[in-house]
Design an enzyme around this catalytic site. Structure first.
Site, PDB file in Angstrom:
ATOM      1  N   HIS A   1       1.753   4.470  -3.071  1.00 39.31           N
ATOM      2  CA  HIS A   1       1.816   5.894  -2.731  1.00 39.31           C
ATOM      3  C   HIS A   1       3.270   6.234  -3.231  1.00 39.31           C
ATOM      4  CE1 HIS A   1      -1.750   6.728  -0.757  1.00 39.31           C
ATOM      5  NE2 HIS A   1      -1.566   5.898   0.324  1.00 39.31           N
TER       6      HIS A   1
ATOM      7  N   HIS B   1       3.567   6.749  -6.982  1.00 42.00           N
ATOM      8  CA  HIS B   1       2.822   7.975  -7.262  1.00 42.00           C
ATOM      9  C   HIS B   1       3.724   9.108  -7.138  1.00 42.00           C
ATOM     10  CE1 HIS B   1      -1.505   9.918  -7.018  1.00 42.00           C
ATOM     11  NE2 HIS B   1      -0.765  10.026  -8.193  1.00 42.00           N
TER      12      HIS B   1
ATOM     13  N   HIS C   1       1.011  -1.211   0.049  1.00 44.98           N
ATOM     14  CA  HIS C   1       0.065  -0.023  -0.062  1.00 44.98           C
ATOM     15  C   HIS C   1       0.954   1.268   0.039  1.00 44.98           C
ATOM     16  CE1 HIS C   1      -3.563   2.372   1.269  1.00 44.98           C
ATOM     17  NE2 HIS C   1      -2.606   3.197   1.684  1.00 44.98           N
ATOM     18  N   GLU C   2       1.825   1.335   1.048  1.00 49.61           N
ATOM     19  CA  GLU C   2       2.524   2.602   1.259  1.00 49.61           C
ATOM     20  C   GLU C   2       3.294   2.676  -0.141  1.00 49.61           C
ATOM     21  OE1 GLU C   2       1.557   4.675   3.040  1.00 49.61           O
ATOM     22  OE2 GLU C   2       0.421   3.766   4.301  1.00 49.61           O
TER      23      GLU C   2
HETATM   24 ZN   LIG Z   1      -2.754   5.167   1.868  1.00 49.95          ZN
END
Ligand SMILES: [Zn+2]
Length: 675
Positions: free
Chosen positions: A471, A474, A467-468
């Site tokens: 990010h 991104h 998940h991290e």
């Molecule tokens: Zn998040």
């Protein structure tokens, strides 16, 4: 004064020279940074030429470089390298920054110039990113109070300062209350795993006062497995009560802060012309209104609650077998849930974890990014670092370094709980037209390695890493021009899409086989275990969705109050959650006094975004599965375009370009086994 913030770092990639930065350097650098930015703003407003995009909007966009640099270092380190000195600085600087921000946001002459450019926008020949910058800048000023009538401006500023100080105190209280408690035992209660015992021993040995004993703490890697495995019901109750009563009265009380904060936020929203704080926040998001958020969440709440009630009656039967008169309590839920999970799915963390060593999961994340986007990661131990346990990687697209990634994985007292991605520096094209590469940080609180074992993650922890990392991608893949539009500078309810789609994708068996290898034998995870993990995916989803949605809806309830009122958070929380039918065996994922997301970290009227973007990411991932190729190059290229574009394009427009249609809630309900 020899302050490293006042010269070029002279380090590789101009990474902040962490080794040279001392706490006494921050305050002077903040002061100088604010002074420099004010001088830049003065130069813009005193410019005798007529306002243009370049001499006003772009000049403003590039102002405050030193301030951004020092804030980028300080605020990231205050979350993971906290100390009394750092706290004192944060306390001193936060109101000053807030006032500084207001001095700019409420600078009538500056706004006048921006408005002049904005009003002429269609005739200026701007490219799409310039147009977006102009529109977002204008909107930002309006939202920050540029249109606030003169007689209300003093009060408006005061509100911003008070809100900033209160949110900071809230966070400090949670950290202190979490660290203040420990359960000290002479021997391990039945059910506690050998790994947990080893970790509890190490925690105890770190302090002479507890040496030789066992210490269990309230941070999640210690607390959660304790609640799942400890068969001593009264100890579970004790740990539960310690966890859920944090900051509810006592030395680190947050209840009065909540009362004040919620009312101050309402008052500020009213001054800005919005009915409630939630209306103000959502006006800038995809969701737009509280009614839209509630309608969306309620589509999932009903099925989730039904499922939770089924789970509850199963656990109630189990507890009766242990103690005929017992009624299931919140501190029993995780214990029986884990027990039933083991019975039904035989998915024992101790069997699963050896396949998810931190090193293998991280390499799996890197490989996924490689397959989708053709990028690679190269550790470089010679890069400056703020703590020797953090690893620094160069991120390469072909042979070109496009970003730097720090990964910092394990708990320590100076780090807040949870997991997050941040930027020490975002990507941008600088004033001179040169591309500045991003410096990204991923921070987690994973199980520590012990003397004889590497860090072995739970399945959930391995998801957190993906998940991290999503990010981080991104931030790393950003290809924008203007810093305020780059990377993850997007509305809350869109910014979770890249992280959650990655988290989703790796659950796929095909993906898992590539990296889930036994840390001792190197063997790939057996098909049988993958099948069990897949079957277990929908297990416990009633609880998971219910506690998450309860927190999301509670957030909306606090921030939808339309008239000032006294708020007792305990009563408010209980009344609201009863009104939507939450069962007493489940509490909100965060009880109000330690609900940091909505009272400190910027998710106020925004906690729903985890669910909102889950709808997007399940729908987006369905595009890949429907195509029959998890690494479908055409889709990957389209998705990379979203990651590169930051906020330079309206998010819903980007989504529809990728998917060809608006998102549907059905893939999420199916994936979670709720329909
Ligand atoms: Zn998040």
């Amino acid at each position: 004064m020899d302050n490293p913030f006042f010269s070029q770092w002279g380090t590789p990639y101009e990474i902040p020279d962490f080794g040279k930065i001392k706490t006494e350097h921050y305050m002077p650098a903040f002061e100088e940074g604010m002074k420099q930015q004010m001088a830049e703003i003065d130069a813009i407003v005193n410019n005798t030429e007529a306002p243009t995009f370049q001499n006003t909007v772009e000049a403003y966009e590039y102002s405050g470089e030193l301030l951004n640099t020092v804030a980028g270092v300080f605020f990231n380190l205050s979350e993971c390298e906290n100390s009394d000195e750092m706290e004192a600085i944060a306390e001193e600087v936060t109101p000053k920054l807030s006032a500084h921000g207001d001095n700019i946001a409420l600078n009538a002459k500056l706004f006048e110039r921006i408005k002049t450019v904005y009003d002429q926008r269609d005739g200026l020949g701007l490219d799409p990113e310039q147009m977006r910058l102009l529109e977002e800048t204008y909107k930002g000023f309006v939202r920050s109070g540029a249109n606030v009538p003169a007689e209300k401006q003093a009060r408006f500023r005061q509100l911003n300062e008070q809100i900033a100080s209160l949110t900071l105190r809230f966070a400090q209280n949670v950290l202190k209350a979490t660290n203040a408690y420990q359960l000290v035992l002479d021997t391990a209660p039945a059910g506690i795993s050998s790994d947990q015992i080893a970790a509890a021993k190490e925690a105890a040995d770190a302090d002479p006062a507890t040496k030789g004993k066992l210490v269990f703490k309230l941070n999640l890697p210690s607390w959660e497995p304790f609640m799942q495995n400890c068969s001593d019901r009264s100890l579970r109750q004790q740990m539960w009560e310690a966890y859920t009563s944090r900051c509810n009265g006592g030395e680190f009380d947050n209840t009065k802060i909540i009362d004040t904060l919620v009312n101050l936020r309402l008052e500020r929203a009213n001054i800005l012309g919005f009915k409630t704080h939630a209306d103000y926040v959502l006006d800038n998001c995809l969701a737009k209104t509280p009614a839209a958020v509630n309608a969306c969440l309620m589509q999932i709440w009903g099925p989730a609650l039904t499922k939770a009630k089924q789970e509850c009656s199963e656990y109630q039967k189990m507890i009766k077998a242990d103690a005929p008169d017992a009624k299931l309590q919140p501190w029993d839920w995780r214990y029986y849930s884990e027990k039933l999970r083991k019975e039904k799915y035989d998915l024992d963390d101790d069997v699963v974890r050896p396949y998810f060593s931190l090193d293998n999961v991280r390499e799996g994340a890197f490989a996924t990014a490689g397959k989708l986007y053709g990028i690679s990661f190269r550790e470089n131990p010679s890069l400056p670092t703020y703590n020797k346990v953090a690893h620094a990687y160069e991120v390469l697209d072909g042979d070109q370094v496009i970003g730097i990634l720090y990964m910092d994985f394990h708990p320590r007292a100076s780090k807040r709980s949870g997991a997050w991605m941040t930027e020490f520096r975002g990507q941008k094209i600088d004033r001179e037209g040169k591309n500045v590469i991003p410096i990204i940080q991923v921070v987690c609180n994973f199980t520590n390695p012990t003397a004889d074992k590497p860090s072995l993650l739970t399945f959930d922890e391995s998801e957190t890493l993906f998940h991290e990392f999503g990010h981080a991608l991104h931030g790393l893949l950003s290809k924008c021009h203007y810093p305020s539009l780059a990377g993850t500078n997007l509305p809350r309810d869109f910014v979770e899409l890249p992280s959650q789609i990655l988290q989703n994708g790796r659950r796929n068996p095909q993906a898992m086989q590539t990296y889930a290898k036994h840390y001792q034998t190197g063997e790939s995870i057996p098909d049988e275990l993958i099948a069990k993990i897949a079957a277990a995916q929908t297990y416990g989803q009633g609880f998971i969705n219910t506690e998450l949605l309860a927190a999301s809806l509670l957030d909306m309830a606090y921030h939808s109050i339309a008239a000032p009122r006294h708020i007792d958070p305990n009563a408010f929380e209980a009344d609201y959650l009863n009104s939507i039918g939450l069962i007493p065996e489940i509490v909100s994922r965060y009880k109000s006094p330690y609900f940091q997301h909505i009272f400190t970290t910027g998710y106020d009227a925004g906690y729903y975004s985890y669910t909102w973007t889950a709808i997007l990411d399940h729908d987006a991932f369905a595009a890949f599965t429907e195509s029959g190729d998890l690494y479908n190059p055409v889709l990957a290229k389209k998705f990379r375009h979203i990651l590169e574009s930051g906020n330079t394009v309206e998010p819903m427009q980007m989504y529809i370009e990728f998917r060809g249609k608006e998102p549907s809630v059905t893939p999420l309900l199916k994936d979670r086994g709720l329909i």
